[in-house]
Design an enzyme around this catalytic site. Structure first.
Site, PDB file in Angstrom:
ATOM      1  CB  SER A 243      97.007 -52.067  73.180  1.00  0.00           C
ATOM      2  OG  SER A 243      97.541 -51.720  74.438  1.00  0.00           O
ATOM      3  CG  ASP A 318      87.972 -30.114  77.033  1.00  0.00           C
ATOM      4  OD1 ASP A 318      88.618 -30.383  76.007  1.00  0.00           O
ATOM      5  OD2 ASP A 318      86.746 -30.318  77.138  1.00  0.00           O
ATOM      6  N   PRO A 442      93.736 -24.798  71.594  1.00  0.00           N
ATOM      7  CG  PRO A 442      95.722 -25.741  72.359  1.00  0.00           C
ATOM      8  CD  PRO A 442      95.191 -24.751  71.370  1.00  0.00           C
TER       9      PRO A 442
END
Length: 759
Positions: A243, A318, A442
């Site tokens: 957007s 997470d 990660p």
């Protein structure tokens, strides 16, 4: 043996798809050969008998089948809104529920079972009971009446053509279903990146790959197989991941009042994932865009305020390694997945203290033996519906900003312009109070309090960055890193837009001393990518430095002096993209021509740097091969629009065998990955169809309550064969809008079809 078994399964899948498609034809002829219906016929088909209303409600319709609802109570307004949603988009809302509840196998049979298992694990409705319990009375009342109106349309209205084709049944909705659909629309766009990384962790080169991902800020998923790709496409197509929004202060406005322009970016399928409406009741007086099945205005305008938003791209999730937690730390449940034309399947879903165990789903790749859970803000009892209901009633920018306390997903940059002349932005999100993001991996350790404790201290809009009344009189947002506008922001995310769009928006807005609504509409149609011009010049410099000069000078000539404009008639854009299509796979052969390494962030961050890091002989070979490979492709096509095509198609285009029957047409289109007029694509080797981009637009001028223009890619009505199914496509292509006024006299003049609903 493994290969033979795989081939057998693939043959079975193809055969099953053929059988399902043939069986679907029998009850689905109404969808394949829909009867044309006029706007008047569609209005007349609205089910009106036995409505749960207190008093009469008037719905005025314009020629595009946009409703403007006038009710004497908020409860009756909610009933009428639900009725309109169900009538115009009943099949779409039913499908959204099937996705959010993990029930796609009831449509597609065993082909969707593993996707359903993943969706059941993700459990979009998990927080619904607690959210409902916490709702303030006015929200509970509004949602219950909206659901009553929706159910009246679903249970008593005409049966949408898609129901027979997909095997859907008429089922009443509940507030919990509405919340699940809302959380589906709030999907964390980082999931696709996270899931694609799980299987790569521990492999040679992963540390460098993760470091480059973080530096580029890119997070495009790399589908590993059919089912994984299907889940990724499903989540990406429904999540509000893009957007643009632009707010203009009175000092820069030709009317002397603040203005706002917004254009959300989503999957380009029909019916649109937005629905237009106007409304007035004791508490509400507004026009704007609604997500089908949800009782809120996501973007809109009331007499005192206009607002829009862009995805914040925040990390609202997470990943945690929960494999070394004791067995008693997990709760396990069995889920039954009904399969069309087959027996039910049973699967297990586990919940850890750090969220659902996503690696239990076969479509989520991971290393053998790992148990990874997902902690997501969408599983927390935030309240987007109350926030947006209050925002629609706000009478000032300050009141609007205060509405977003407790708003959770999807994280948004909400921009506003008010009648007092204020413009501003609010960070609307629920995020863990992190100190930073992992530098090496990660996946966090669920046994580490430093990793889990941020989830016990959540930040929301009251403590996240906001900005009001910048001195230059322009606010722009395009999914950029908050560090570009906020002073010392807390850790918010990893993967943001490149920044090309937001810089272009600002430059265009500041280029004129006074802006008009027509100027804002023109900005929304802009097709220039400034960094493309920089990259093209960099490539030309390296090609010119080759022994003997650049090869194929006639091919490269359009690139000399190119300003990065991806107009449909641009020859330079075609040549540039074909060069990238040959060059990038040569530089990153391990990526296979897809994944993060092909994203715009990676190209602008690493392309020239990677070229310069090659030994001279290798660099020369790569450059010459790229030009040689692009030349014959460029000779087959005239310009960018010859290969870059916009497709208008119903979402049933994804059906096996039958899908092409639902394509309305294709045409050349301008724009690119990171132009303001976004028309997303990957690496280009020839003709392709755009499937993601700018799919709705809004422009509002606070000087005039009636100065509001909206357009959808497609149309307002989801009914196949309706005159309003795709009637806005010519307006969308021409950059024009449909006026949605606020003043009663204008509404009466421009919304001539009148329906009076009675109790």
């Amino acid at each position: 043996m493994r290969g033979a078994g795989l081939a057998g399964r693939n043959r079975w899948r193809r055969g099953a798809g053929l059988v399902l498609a043939m069986l679907a034809i029998l009850p689905g002829c109404a969808a394949l050969l829909p009867r044309e219906r006029s706007v008047a016929e569609r209005i007349a088909a609205l089910p009106q008998a036995g409505l749960p209303l207190q008093r009469p409600v008037t719905i005025r319709w314009n020629p595009h089948l946009v409703p403007w609802i006038e009710a004497s109570s908020d409860a009756d307004l909610a009933v009428a809104l639900g009725l309109v949603h169900g009538h115009l988009r009943g099949a779409q809302i039913a499908l959204l529920r099937m996705v959010s509840r993990g029930r796609l196998a009831e449509i597609a049979g065993p082909l969707a079972t593993e996707i359903d298992h993943a969706l059941r694990i993700l459990d979009f409705g998990r927080a619904a009971p607690e959210i409902e319990r916490r709702w303030p009375p006015e929200t509970r009342d509004f949602v219950s009446h909206f659901v009553a109106g929706l159910n009246h349309a679903v249970l008593h209205g005409p049966r949408p053509p898609e129901y027979g084709l997909l095997g859907l049944r008429r089922e009443p909705f509940t507030p919990a279903d509405i919340l699940a659909i809302g959380r589906l629309a709030g999907t964390d766009i980082n999931w696709l990146s996270y899931f694609s990384l799980l299987a790569e962790r521990g492999q040679p080169g992963f540390a460098r790959h993760w470091q480059r991902l973080r530096e580029a800020g890119a997070g495009t998923a790399r589908p590993a197989g059919e089912a994984e790709a299907a889940l990724g496409a499903l989540l990406q197509g429904l999540s509000r991941s893009g957007s643009n929004t632009l707010a203009i202060a009175p000092a820069r406005s030709a009317s002397g009042a603040a203005m706002l322009a917004a254009d959300p970016h989503l999957g380009l399928s029909l019916p649109n994932l937005w629905l237009l409406a106007g409304m007035r009741s004791p508490s509400f007086h507004a026009v704007g865009m609604m997500i089908p099945g949800l009782p809120i205005l996501g973007l809109g305008r009331n007499p005192d305020l206009a607002w829009g938003g862009t995805n914040l791209r925040a990390a609202s999730s997470d990943l945690f390694d929960v494999g070394r937690l004791p067995p008693e730390a997990f709760a396990e449940r069995e889920v039954t997945i009904r399969q069309r034309l087959w027996f039910p399947a049973r699967r297990q879903a586990r919940l850890s203290p750090q969220g659902p165990v996503v690696t239990d789903a076969t479509v989520v790749p991971s290393r053998p033996g790992e148990t990874i859970a997902l902690r997501w803000a969408g599983h927390e009892p935030g309240d987007e519906i109350t926030a947006l209901l209050r925002a629609a009633r706000a009478r000032s920018g300050a009141e609007f900003a205060a509405s977003f306390a407790g708003f959770a997903v999807s994280p948004q940059n909400m921009l506003y312009a008010d009648r007092q002349g204020h413009i501003g932005r609010v960070t609307a999100a629920l995020l863990p109070a992190r100190r930073g993001f992992p530098a090496a991996d990660p996946v966090l350790d669920a046994r580490d309090p430093a990793a889990t404790s941020p989830w016990e201290r959540l930040r929301d809009a009251t403590t996240l960055p906001r900005l009001a009344d910048p001195p230059e009189g322009v606010l722009a947002s395009a999914n950029e890193n908050p560090a570009l506008w906020a002073k010392d922001p807390p850790p918010i995310g990893l993967f943001f837009s490149d920044g090309d769009r937001v810089a272009r928006l600002r430059a265009l807005a500041l280029a004129r001393p006074k802006l008009t609504p027509a100027d804002l509409a023109a900005i929304q149609a802009d097709t220039v990518a400034p960094k493309a011009a920089v990259l093209a010049a960099g490539l030309l410099a390296r090609l010119d430095a080759l022994p003997g000069g650049a090869p194929e000078p006639a091919l490269l000539a359009p690139l000399r002096g190119w300003d990065g404009d991806y107009a449909a008639g641009s020859r330079a854009a075609l040549v540039f993209e074909l060069l990238l299509g040959r060059l990038v796979p040569a530089l990153q052969p391990e990526a296979g021509g897809r994944g993060p390494e092909t994203s715009w962030n990676f190209l602008t961050t690493f392309l020239l740097r990677d070229l310069d890091a090659l030994p001279p002989a290798r660099r020369e070979a790569v450059l010459r091969a790229a030009v040689a490979g692009a030349a014959p492709l460029a000779a087959r096509h005239r310009d960018w629009g010859s290969v870059h095509r916009m497709r208008a198609a119903h979402w049933l285009v994804n059906l096996p065998l039958l899908g092409r029957a639902f394509v309305l047409g294709t045409w050349p289109v301008g724009g690119s990955r990171e132009t303001v007029m976004k028309t997303g694509h990957g690496l280009v080797t020839g003709p392709h169809e755009v499937s993601f981009g700018a799919m709705a637009r809004q422009v509002s001028d606070l000087a005039d309550p009636d100065a509001n223009w909206f357009t959808l890619f497609g149309g307002q009505d989801g009914w196949l064969g309706s005159a309003a199914f795709a009637d806005q496509l010519p307006l969308w292509r021409a950059g024009q809008g449909i006026r949605l006024p606020l003043q009663p006299a204008t509404v009466a003049a421009e919304f001539p079809h009148v329906t009076v609903l009675r109790p």
